[in-house]
Design a protein around this motif. Structure first.
Motif, PDB file in Angstrom:
ATOM      1  N   ARG A  11       0.816  -1.205   0.000  1.00  0.00           N
ATOM      2  CA  ARG A  11       0.000   0.000   0.000  1.00  0.00           C
ATOM      3  C   ARG A  11       0.858   1.266   0.000  1.00  0.00           C
ATOM      4  O   ARG A  11       0.714   2.121  -0.846  1.00  0.00           O
ATOM      5  N   CYS A  12       1.765   1.410   0.975  1.00  0.00           N
ATOM      6  CA  CYS A  12       2.518   2.669   1.104  1.00  0.00           C
ATOM      7  C   CYS A  12       3.896   2.628   0.460  1.00  0.00           C
ATOM      8  O   CYS A  12       4.527   3.666   0.273  1.00  0.00           O
ATOM      9  N   GLY A  13       4.397   1.436   0.156  1.00  0.00           N
ATOM     10  CA  GLY A  13       5.687   1.326  -0.511  1.00  0.00           C
ATOM     11  C   GLY A  13       6.889   1.412   0.414  1.00  0.00           C
ATOM     12  O   GLY A  13       8.027   1.394  -0.058  1.00  0.00           O
ATOM     13  N   LYS A  14       6.676   1.489   1.728  1.00  0.00           N
ATOM     14  CA  LYS A  14       7.788   1.571   2.666  1.00  0.00           C
ATOM     15  C   LYS A  14       8.307   0.171   2.990  1.00  0.00           C
ATOM     16  O   LYS A  14       7.558  -0.794   3.006  1.00  0.00           O
ATOM     17  N   ILE A  15       9.612   0.118   3.309  1.00  0.00           N
ATOM     18  CA  ILE A  15      10.225  -1.150   3.710  1.00  0.00           C
ATOM     19  C   ILE A  15       9.834  -1.437   5.154  1.00  0.00           C
ATOM     20  O   ILE A  15       9.851  -0.540   6.005  1.00  0.00           O
ATOM     21  N   SER A  16       9.466  -2.716   5.419  1.00  0.00           N
ATOM     22  CA  SER A  16       9.068  -3.102   6.764  1.00  0.00           C
ATOM     23  C   SER A  16       9.535  -4.527   7.026  1.00  0.00           C
ATOM     24  O   SER A  16       9.615  -5.334   6.100  1.00  0.00           O
ATOM     25  N   ASP A  17       9.866  -4.806   8.299  1.00  0.00           N
ATOM     26  CA  ASP A  17      10.200  -6.184   8.652  1.00  0.00           C
ATOM     27  C   ASP A  17       9.025  -6.863   9.352  1.00  0.00           C
ATOM     28  O   ASP A  17       9.162  -7.917   9.945  1.00  0.00           O
ATOM     29  N   ASP A  18       7.847  -6.225   9.243  1.00  0.00           N
ATOM     30  CA  ASP A  18       6.646  -6.738   9.902  1.00  0.00           C
ATOM     31  C   ASP A  18       5.458  -6.694   8.938  1.00  0.00           C
ATOM     32  O   ASP A  18       4.400  -6.197   9.268  1.00  0.00           O
TER      33      ASP A  18
END
Length: 187
Positions: A160-167
């Protein structure tokens, strides 16, 4: 995660007695084809197991009646089931597994297996019975796989937002970060 061999193994570990139909239609070896057809119509089935002294010796199917009586213009009331029955009769024990039944059906090219216990017929299992069990198990497995996917957490880019996440976690068909998951729940 299950692979295909696990799925097949799981589906086939069911005893035949769990999927068979009890009290199959039977007929004495001395009866006529007309009587066999009447019994099949009464019970709404496609076969009669032929008995001699209460022991199974053959089977008469709709196909036998069509190809061996009707197609030859024979009179059903004048033809004995012993003249058209399929033999030898391929049977399976009640405690054998559904996988064994499927292998036997393929090997012997039959669609029905009378189920025997102590030499007496106690049921019948058909290709349709096995396919029904397999379909039910496959639906359950698909639900389990979906539940497993819902609990997966992964690292990557939020859909959805395009941010990197480890969750990241799957919501419907999207992998969402915690912020987008919260927003999704508010919608």
């Amino acid at each position: 995660m299950m692979n295909n061999s696990d799925t097949i193994h799981f589906e086939t570990r069911v005893p035949v007695r769990e999927v068979m139909r009890s009290h199959p239609t039977t007929i004495d070896v001395g009866e006529t084809v007309a009587r066999a057809a009447q019994s099949m119509c009464r019970d709404e089935v496609g076969s009669c197991i032929v008995l001699q002294n209460n022991l199974p010796i053959g089977i008469v199917t709709e196909e036998d009646i069509n190809c061996k009586v009707v197609a030859k213009d024979l009179k059903p009331s004048g033809t004995r089931v012993s003249e058209i029955m399929s033999t030898p009769l391929i049977t399976i024990g009640a405690d054998r597994l559904v996988g064994d039944a499927a292998v036997m059906m393929v090997k012997h090219r039959v669609r029905r297996l009378p189920v025997v216990e102590d030499q007496l017929v106690i049921g019948i299992v058909t290709v349709r019975d096995i396919l029904t069990v397999a379909a039910e198990v496959n639906e359950l497995l698909a639900d389990l796989i979906e539940i497993n996917r819902e609990e997966e957490y992964a690292m990557g880019v939020c859909d959805r937002c395009g941010k990197i996440s480890d969750d990241l976690s799957r919501v419907d068909s999207l992998m969402l970060c915690p912020v987008c998951r919260e927003e999704e729940q508010l919608l």
